[in-house]
Design a protein around this motif. Structure first.
Motif, PDB file in Angstrom:
ATOM      1  N   GLU A  63       0.817  -1.205   0.000  1.00  0.00           N
ATOM      2  CA  GLU A  63       0.000   0.000   0.000  1.00  0.00           C
ATOM      3  C   GLU A  63       0.852   1.257   0.000  1.00  0.00           C
ATOM      4  N   ASP A  70      -6.201   5.393   2.412  1.00  0.00           N
ATOM      5  CA  ASP A  70      -5.735   6.082   3.613  1.00  0.00           C
ATOM      6  C   ASP A  70      -6.770   5.841   4.713  1.00  0.00           C
ATOM      7  N   ILE A  71      -6.421   5.000   5.691  1.00  0.00           N
ATOM      8  CA  ILE A  71      -7.377   4.582   6.711  1.00  0.00           C
ATOM      9  C   ILE A  71      -7.903   5.775   7.502  1.00  0.00           C
ATOM     10  N   ASP A 348      -4.114  -3.525   8.073  1.00  0.00           N
ATOM     11  CA  ASP A 348      -4.380  -4.103   6.752  1.00  0.00           C
ATOM     12  C   ASP A 348      -5.814  -4.610   6.664  1.00  0.00           C
ATOM     13  N   ARG A 351      -7.944  -1.586   6.187  1.00  0.00           N
ATOM     14  CA  ARG A 351      -7.757  -1.066   4.830  1.00  0.00           C
ATOM     15  C   ARG A 351      -8.554  -1.877   3.817  1.00  0.00           C
TER      16      ARG A 351
END
Length: 577
Positions: A63, A70-71, A348, A351
């Motif tokens: 990523e 973008d979390i 992750d 995301r």
């Protein structure tokens, strides 16, 4: 600075390579700077002043490298927010990669794709100590320039002048003679990668552009050979004179022109004949070969002259890599359930879930500010790569009158290798075979104190039960491999067996048993090295190594340190499990 000075000074060549790289980073793909030194630091600083450099961390994930969700921004906005990756951020410059020799193969694959799509350019910093270590081969092949600055002691006043305003169109393409000269030089150097020729052609034109010339000259081609082809040499360039045989003179009188035809004009400028063109071509090729020889370091030139091509790889050779869920070098996360010791990769997982929140909330009739809805397919688990310890198993022929010398050198080599055991995560085992027995004197260990105690009194003399020694070494290696470690065998013998596998005398049967034991080692795929340190090495040692599928070294005058260095140089590179 003239060509001779540039060839003698590695920093001067690196400066030329850096200037060419800044002309068109994506054309040249990348530059590899080997050897940590003030000269390299100064060159990196000069490069940063010429183009934008974006540093890539060692444990970068997909990523961050390629871009992704973008979390934090997505959670705040309630919708997916895409962030740029490092490759995209370095579009107008280059990515600088510290410790490139430790790069993971998955990251290297992503960068290879970006290079092939002309979306990236790389500055790789190679901090490896051993000559056989290097960044991944797939990236090295796509980087035009390789500069070794480890021995450079000059770093003051390093700067890169601005690139010329004129572009590539200002320099004419190379003609057929120049292209043939580069191709012939590549063949003589053993460079079989077509990319290298493409880089060399671009470097020659770039050198002409930097010199303000519209047409590349011989000096520009020599620069390209020195910077691009010479670092890739795999054999010693030997130029053979290939002039065609001159035809025998004809004693018959020349044909007379007709009376009504005027004599040819002696002042007319005729094009050069085939012989003249061939001579000019050969002169150019000789010039380029000499430029390559001048650029190759003396020690490497001697290796090439002896037929020893350098081995390049992307591993340190300390042991095989294996996947782990608990410890080791972090790798990218993958879909999976956090069970059986696997750890949940929370970021992750988030995301993966964020892009689907609007759809899932609508399906459930929930508000836009409702909590995140996670599903099983969103879960990601962490992956690690752990390097297994390497065990070097010495099997020493302790028979005959030469036993004392062999055992002495083996003891010294074992102690030297154990001194580095904690650094290289390696262990050493020792097997001695003589008379009618093969004995494990030292089980796999990295304890130097234990090894010295076991090595203090080694037996010697008697017959040569080579098959017994090989079988004992194979069994020891099988035990090491069964515990998840890497094993390699070092057999110190002259290969002259005279004791059979069941302990009976008989040279013919003993040799057959030894061959069968060697083939069993080959069938197991165990890395092996046969070292003959007898005063007069014969063909038996090489035949034994061939049957084992291993390497052979004849070291009749080797001491312990020379033996240790030879073993380390010949040990195989680590392999990905």
């Amino acid at each position: 600075m003239n060509e001779t000075e540039a060839a003698a000074d590695p920093l001067a060549d690196a400066l030329i390579a850096a200037r060419l790289f800044t002309l068109a980073p994506k054309v040249f793909g990348g530059v590899v700077l080997r050897g940590s030194s003030p000269a390299r630091d100064a060159l990196i600083e000069a490069l940063a002043g010429a183009i934008a450099l974006r540093r890539m961390p060692g444990h970068v994930d997909d990523e961050r490298l390629l871009g992704g969700i973008d979390i934090a921004a997505s959670l705040a906005a309630g919708r997916p927010i895409v962030q740029k990756g490092l490759i995209e951020e370095a579009q107008n410059g280059a990515l600088i990669i510290p410790m490139a020799e430790r790069m993971d193969t998955s990251v290297a694959g992503r960068l290879v794709q970006a290079l092939d799509d002309a979306k990236a350019a790389l500055v790789m910093l190679d901090d490896s100590v051993e000559a056989d270590d290097s960044p991944p081969t797939s990236l090295m092949e796509r980087a035009a320039f390789r500069c070794d600055l480890a021995a450079s002691r000059q770093w003051q006043g390093v700067e890169l002048p601005p690139v010329p305003a004129a572009g590539w169109g200002h320099v004419a393409p190379l003609d057929d003679k120049q292209l043939r000269g580069l191709a012939t030089t590549a063949v003589l150097l053993g460079v079989d990668d077509v990319r290298a020729l493409i880089f060399a052609e671009a470097a020659a034109r770039g050198a002409a552009l930097l010199a303000g010339r519209a047409v590349a000259e011989d000096a520009d081609l020599a620069t390209a050979v020195r910077l691009v082809l010479a670092p890739r040499a795999t054999r010693f360039p030997e130029f053979e004179d290939q002039q065609e045989e001159q035809p025998e003179p004809d004693d018959s009188p020349p044909d007379q022109p007709p009376e009504d035809q005027p004599p040819p004009d002696s002042n007319a400028s005729d094009p050069p004949d085939d012989q003249t063109q061939q001579s000019q071509q050969q002169d150019l090729e000789e010039l380029l070969v000499e430029a390559a020889k001048a650029a190759i370091p003396r020690d490497l030139l001697e290796q090439l002259a002896q037929g020893n091509a350098p081995r390049r790889g992307s591993s340190t050779g300390t042991g095989q890599k294996r996947k782990s869920g608990m410890r080791g070098k972090p790798l990218g996360a993958r879909p999976g359930m956090p069970r059986g010791g696997a750890r949940l990769a929370l970021i992750d997982s988030l995301r993966a879930a964020v892009p689907w929140q609007n759809v899932r909330r609508r399906e459930k009739g929930m508000d836009a500010d409702a909590p995140i809805i996670m599903r099983k397919e969103d879960l990601r688990i962490r992956r690690f790569e752990e390097r297994a310890a390497r065990v070097t198993i010495f099997a020493v022929d302790a028979s005959g009158s030469a036993a004392a010398a062999r055992l002495s050198e083996a003891k010294g080599a074992v102690e030297l290798m154990l001194a580095q055991a904690y650094v290289t995560r390696s262990e050493v085992a020792l097997i001695a075979f003589r008379g009618a027995t093969a004995e494990v004197l030292l089980p796999p260990t990295r304890s130097l104190t234990r090894a010295k105690r076991a090595l203090s009194e080694l037996p010697g003399g008697g017959g040569t039960p080579l098959a017994m020694g090989l079988n004992a070494a194979r069994e020891c290696a099988d035990g090491v491999i069964a515990k998840g470690r890497s094993a390699s065998l070092v057999i110190l013998t002259d290969g002259r067996a005279n004791i059979t596998a069941d302990g009976q005398p008989g040279r013919a049967q003993a040799n057959e048993d030894a061959k069968a034991a060697a083939r069993a080692i080959y069938a197991r795929g165990i890395d092996s090295l046969v070292v003959d340190i007898s005063a007069r090495p014969g063909p038996e040692g090489a035949a034994l190594a061939n049957a084992m599928g291993g390497r052979f070294l004849a070291l009749p005058r080797a001491d312990a340190r020379m033996l240790q260095q030879a073993i380390q140089a010949a040990q195989p590179l680590g392999k990905a499990a």
